[in-house]
Design an enzyme around this catalytic site. Structure first.
Site, PDB file in Angstrom:
ATOM      1  N   GLY A 238       0.766  -1.237   0.000  1.00  0.00           N
ATOM      2  CA  GLY A 238       0.000   0.000   0.000  1.00  0.00           C
ATOM      3  C   GLY A 238       0.797   1.288   0.000  1.00  0.00           C
ATOM      4  O   GLY A 238       0.210   2.369  -0.006  1.00  0.00           O
ATOM      5  N   GLU A 277       4.383  -6.512   1.680  1.00  0.00           N
ATOM      6  CA  GLU A 277       3.804  -6.913   0.392  1.00  0.00           C
ATOM      7  C   GLU A 277       3.684  -5.725  -0.559  1.00  0.00           C
ATOM      8  O   GLU A 277       2.597  -5.418  -1.045  1.00  0.00           O
ATOM      9  CB  GLU A 277       2.410  -7.524   0.618  1.00  0.00           C
ATOM     10  CG  GLU A 277       2.378  -8.688   1.585  1.00  0.00           C
ATOM     11  CD  GLU A 277       0.972  -8.976   2.124  1.00  0.00           C
ATOM     12  OE1 GLU A 277       0.001  -8.335   1.672  1.00  0.00           O
ATOM     13  OE2 GLU A 277       0.862  -9.834   3.008  1.00  0.00           O
ATOM     14  N   PRO A 278       4.790  -5.024  -0.833  1.00  0.00           N
ATOM     15  CA  PRO A 278       4.669  -3.866  -1.726  1.00  0.00           C
ATOM     16  C   PRO A 278       4.472  -4.307  -3.177  1.00  0.00           C
ATOM     17  O   PRO A 278       5.076  -5.274  -3.627  1.00  0.00           O
ATOM     18  CB  PRO A 278       6.024  -3.166  -1.562  1.00  0.00           C
ATOM     19  CG  PRO A 278       6.973  -4.260  -1.222  1.00  0.00           C
ATOM     20  CD  PRO A 278       6.182  -5.266  -0.411  1.00  0.00           C
ATOM     21  N   GLY A 279       3.614  -3.627  -3.888  1.00  0.00           N
ATOM     22  CA  GLY A 279       3.431  -3.870  -5.314  1.00  0.00           C
ATOM     23  C   GLY A 279       3.806  -2.607  -6.069  1.00  0.00           C
ATOM     24  O   GLY A 279       4.888  -2.488  -6.657  1.00  0.00           O
ATOM     25  N   ARG A 280       2.929  -1.615  -5.985  1.00  0.00           N
ATOM     26  CA  ARG A 280       3.115  -0.351  -6.680  1.00  0.00           C
ATOM     27  C   ARG A 280       4.482   0.281  -6.399  1.00  0.00           C
ATOM     28  O   ARG A 280       5.139   0.792  -7.306  1.00  0.00           O
ATOM     29  CB  ARG A 280       2.020   0.619  -6.241  1.00  0.00           C
ATOM     30  CG  ARG A 280       1.910   1.896  -7.042  1.00  0.00           C
ATOM     31  CD  ARG A 280       0.931   2.871  -6.373  1.00  0.00           C
ATOM     32  NE  ARG A 280      -0.324   2.261  -5.987  1.00  0.00           N
ATOM     33  CZ  ARG A 280      -1.419   2.213  -6.762  1.00  0.00           C
ATOM     34  NH1 ARG A 280      -1.407   2.786  -7.938  1.00  0.00           N
ATOM     35  NH2 ARG A 280      -2.514   1.622  -6.349  1.00  0.00           N
ATOM     36  N   TYR A 320      -9.947   4.965 -11.318  1.00  0.00           N
ATOM     37  CA  TYR A 320      -9.621   5.594 -10.031  1.00  0.00           C
ATOM     38  C   TYR A 320      -9.385   7.093 -10.138  1.00  0.00           C
ATOM     39  O   TYR A 320      -8.812   7.663  -9.213  1.00  0.00           O
ATOM     40  CB  TYR A 320      -8.319   5.013  -9.459  1.00  0.00           C
ATOM     41  CG  TYR A 320      -8.173   3.521  -9.407  1.00  0.00           C
ATOM     42  CD1 TYR A 320      -9.080   2.728  -8.705  1.00  0.00           C
ATOM     43  CD2 TYR A 320      -7.079   2.899 -10.013  1.00  0.00           C
ATOM     44  CE1 TYR A 320      -8.897   1.351  -8.625  1.00  0.00           C
ATOM     45  CE2 TYR A 320      -6.896   1.532  -9.925  1.00  0.00           C
ATOM     46  CZ  TYR A 320      -7.800   0.763  -9.230  1.00  0.00           C
ATOM     47  OH  TYR A 320      -7.609  -0.589  -9.142  1.00  0.00           O
ATOM     48  N   CYS A 347     -14.806   3.401 -27.355  1.00  0.00           N
ATOM     49  CA  CYS A 347     -16.124   4.040 -27.390  1.00  0.00           C
ATOM     50  C   CYS A 347     -16.719   4.177 -25.995  1.00  0.00           C
ATOM     51  O   CYS A 347     -17.678   3.489 -25.639  1.00  0.00           O
ATOM     52  CB  CYS A 347     -17.049   3.248 -28.304  1.00  0.00           C
ATOM     53  SG  CYS A 347     -16.348   3.123 -29.948  1.00  0.00           S
ATOM     54  N   GLU A 348     -16.113   5.024 -25.193  1.00  0.00           N
ATOM     55  CA  GLU A 348     -16.550   5.342 -23.835  1.00  0.00           C
ATOM     56  C   GLU A 348     -16.075   6.756 -23.535  1.00  0.00           C
ATOM     57  O   GLU A 348     -14.922   7.089 -23.820  1.00  0.00           O
ATOM     58  CB  GLU A 348     -15.868   4.430 -22.793  1.00  0.00           C
ATOM     59  CG  GLU A 348     -16.160   2.961 -22.902  1.00  0.00           C
ATOM     60  CD  GLU A 348     -17.491   2.560 -22.282  1.00  0.00           C
ATOM     61  OE1 GLU A 348     -18.062   3.353 -21.501  1.00  0.00           O
ATOM     62  OE2 GLU A 348     -17.965   1.462 -22.615  1.00  0.00           O
ATOM     63  N   TYR A 376      -0.327  -1.837 -12.074  1.00  0.00           N
ATOM     64  CA  TYR A 376      -1.756  -1.821 -12.393  1.00  0.00           C
ATOM     65  C   TYR A 376      -2.000  -1.202 -13.778  1.00  0.00           C
ATOM     66  O   TYR A 376      -2.985  -0.507 -13.990  1.00  0.00           O
ATOM     67  CB  TYR A 376      -2.553  -1.115 -11.282  1.00  0.00           C
ATOM     68  CG  TYR A 376      -2.245  -1.701  -9.921  1.00  0.00           C
ATOM     69  CD1 TYR A 376      -2.710  -2.967  -9.591  1.00  0.00           C
ATOM     70  CD2 TYR A 376      -1.445  -1.027  -9.002  1.00  0.00           C
ATOM     71  CE1 TYR A 376      -2.385  -3.547  -8.366  1.00  0.00           C
ATOM     72  CE2 TYR A 376      -1.121  -1.603  -7.774  1.00  0.00           C
ATOM     73  CZ  TYR A 376      -1.597  -2.857  -7.463  1.00  0.00           C
ATOM     74  OH  TYR A 376      -1.265  -3.428  -6.260  1.00  0.00           O
TER      75      TYR A 376
HETATM   76  C1  LIG Z   1      -2.939  -5.257  -3.697  1.00  0.00           C
HETATM   77  C2  LIG Z   1      -2.341  -5.823  -2.471  1.00  0.00           C
HETATM   78  C3  LIG Z   1      -1.035  -5.483  -2.114  1.00  0.00           C
HETATM   79  C4  LIG Z   1      -0.186  -4.488  -2.873  1.00  0.00           C
HETATM   80  O1  LIG Z   1      -0.679  -3.196  -2.817  1.00  0.00           O
HETATM   81  P1  LIG Z   1       0.245  -1.988  -3.382  1.00  0.00           P
HETATM   82  O2  LIG Z   1      -0.575  -0.800  -3.144  1.00  0.00           O
HETATM   83  O3  LIG Z   1       0.480  -2.257  -4.809  1.00  0.00           O
HETATM   84  O4  LIG Z   1       1.498  -2.010  -2.579  1.00  0.00           O
HETATM   85  C5  LIG Z   1      -0.498  -6.099  -1.002  1.00  0.00           C
HETATM   86  N1  LIG Z   1      -1.213  -6.999  -0.268  1.00  0.00           N
HETATM   87  C6  LIG Z   1      -2.474  -7.333  -0.594  1.00  0.00           C
HETATM   88  C7  LIG Z   1      -3.199  -8.309   0.241  1.00  0.00           C
HETATM   89  C8  LIG Z   1      -3.081  -6.752  -1.700  1.00  0.00           C
HETATM   90  O5  LIG Z   1      -4.342  -7.082  -2.000  1.00  0.00           O
END
Ligand SMILES: *Cc1c(COP(=O)(O)O)cnc(C)c1O
Length: 420
Positions: A238, A277-280, A320, A347-348, A376
């Site tokens: 997050g 659990e970083p993604g972004r 978003y 077409c939106e 994403y």
């Molecule tokens: C989506 C998600 C993440 C990653 O979120 P980011 O905002 O990309 O860091 C981590 N843990 C869980 C359970 C998620 O659903």
């Protein structure tokens, strides 16, 4: 140096001109910088060296095999939300015993696959899911490692579609019910309690929200640890990134230093292995979407630039109200600025990348980069309007590799067979 930068007034990724990539691969195309991903990962590792920790990259942010492989080689674990993601992680060389499985709707066959592969933990989101995992584990004559995802009910300011930490969200188990659900898990013979997890939302820029979540959960964590034994606590992902003026300022909106300052000490005090659990944060600013202007169009009140990428390629603005900087690949001094909407061909009316944005004057034929599109972006792309999925390119230094070829019209019909 910044991975995306102007050199001789031409936008480069690492040591390659994005114009050259657009020429060779065509547009729309996603382009990622391997060094940018490695740098963010290593920065994260460094911020928490003093802690027994594991970074489980949130696969859903970008699950291209080349990126998964790169992160596996750096030593990342993976947070997965489907059997398909686990399949991709394993294909890319990731280790099952460093995977956590999240999500409110796990299917029995996905649970079975994850158990067979030996994942590290299921992050469980409901009582009923506990029963299903217990049953599947019984069938396989094994014991399933589980953690409960606990919802700390903290308000982390972000778009409401990506807020997950409040009681009104579908995610997790409420703080008030946590102890009784742990007791229920402890009573099921084919489950082993391994951890406690939380995830308060995505694109959060207030470091204090993470500190507050840890603080609110600490008494519970210590209690569960004492009662049942815990191996880990996961703080989820997050961490928000910067989407504004990214070429001048790469640093995340929420710097890692601020994040670590809030959470490092309280996490240490738990005396557990800590998962993140970083993604972004790892991939967001490591990617751009290249798109070429097709037409200009004016109404009495508006100017539009129509480009060859659409909301099917990058849905964040439509879904978003996500902001992405748009920059020309060719920088020119003295270019006039104008207020314009940058829109796609779909077409939106929601198919836009920018509304009333002050941009340098662009002519049809010119290619621009939509910045901060590494997370994403491609993973949320669709075939809407029967548009083939774009190509993906990974760059490292002077090397570029097409890591997903552009789809063709044939790809659009292949799975529908001849039974029509
Ligand atoms: C989506 C998600 C993440 C990653 O979120 P980011 O905002 O990309 O860091 C981590 N843990 C869980 C359970 C998620 O659903």
């Amino acid at each position: 140096m910044h991975s995306f930068h102007y050199s001789n007034n031409i936008l480069h990724v690492e040591e390659i001109s994005l114009k050259q990539i657009a020429c060779e691969v065509g547009t729309p195309a996603y382009v990622y910088s391997a060094s940018a991903i490695k740098n963010s990962f290593q920065k994260f590792q460094k911020a928490f060296v003093s802690l027994d920790h594991l970074i489980c990259y949130a696969t859903k942010a970008n699950s291209n095999l080349a990126i998964l492989r790169l992160l596996a080689q750096e030593g990342a674990g993976f947070d997965i939300v489907s059997g398909g993601e686990l399949f991709k992680v394993l294909r890319a060389g990731g280790r099952a015993d460093q995977c956590t499985f999240a999500g409110v709707g796990k299917l029995p066959h996905e649970i079975e696959y994850a158990l067979e592969q030996g994942i590290y933990c299921f992050n469980v989101e409901s009582e009923e899911e506990l029963d299903v995992i217990n049953e599947v584990a019984r069938g396989l004559h094994c014991v399933a490692p589980i953690a409960l995802r606990i919802n700390p009910n903290v308000d982390a300011p972000t778009h409401r579609y990506i807020a997950t930490g409040k009681n009104k969200n579908k995610f997790g188990i409420g703080l008030d019910r946590a102890e009784s659900v742990y007791a229920q898990a402890a009573a099921l013979p084919h489950l082993k309690i391994r951890g406690l997890q939380t995830h308060i939302g995505s694109q959060i820029l207030t470091a204090g929200s993470f500190g507050e979540a840890v603080k609110k959960l600490t008494p519970l964590i210590l209690k569960i640890k004492k009662e049942y034994g815990l191996e880990f606590f996961s703080l989820g992902g997050g961490i928000g990134i910067n989407y504004q003026n990214v070429l001048e300022n790469e640093e995340s909106g929420l710097t890692l230093e601020k994040y670590a300052t809030q959470v490092l000490q309280p996490l240490k005090a738990l005396g557990l292995r800590i998962l993140f659990e970083p993604g972004r944060f790892l991939v967001g600013n490591a990617g751009v979407l290249l798109t070429t202007a097709l037409y200009r169009k004016e109404t009495p009140t508006k100017k539009f630039l129509i480009v060859d990428a659409g909301m099917n390629d990058l849905i964040r603005p439509a879904l978003y109200q996500g902001h992405h900087e748009i920059v020309p690949l060719q920088r020119q001094e003295n270019r006039a600025f104008e207020k314009i909407d940058v829109v796609g061909p779909v077409c939106e009316s929601g198919d836009f990348f920018a509304e009333d944005r002050l941009l340098p004057h662009l002519e049809p034929g010119e290619t621009v980069a939509i910045m901060s599109a590494g997370a994403y972006g491609f993973t949320m792309a669709s075939h809407y309007n029967s548009r083939p999925l774009p190509a993906e390119v990974l760059v490292e230094g002077k090397m570029m590799r097409v890591v997903r070829r552009r789809e063709t019209w044939e790809d659009l019909v292949r799975e529908e067979g001849n039974n029509f």
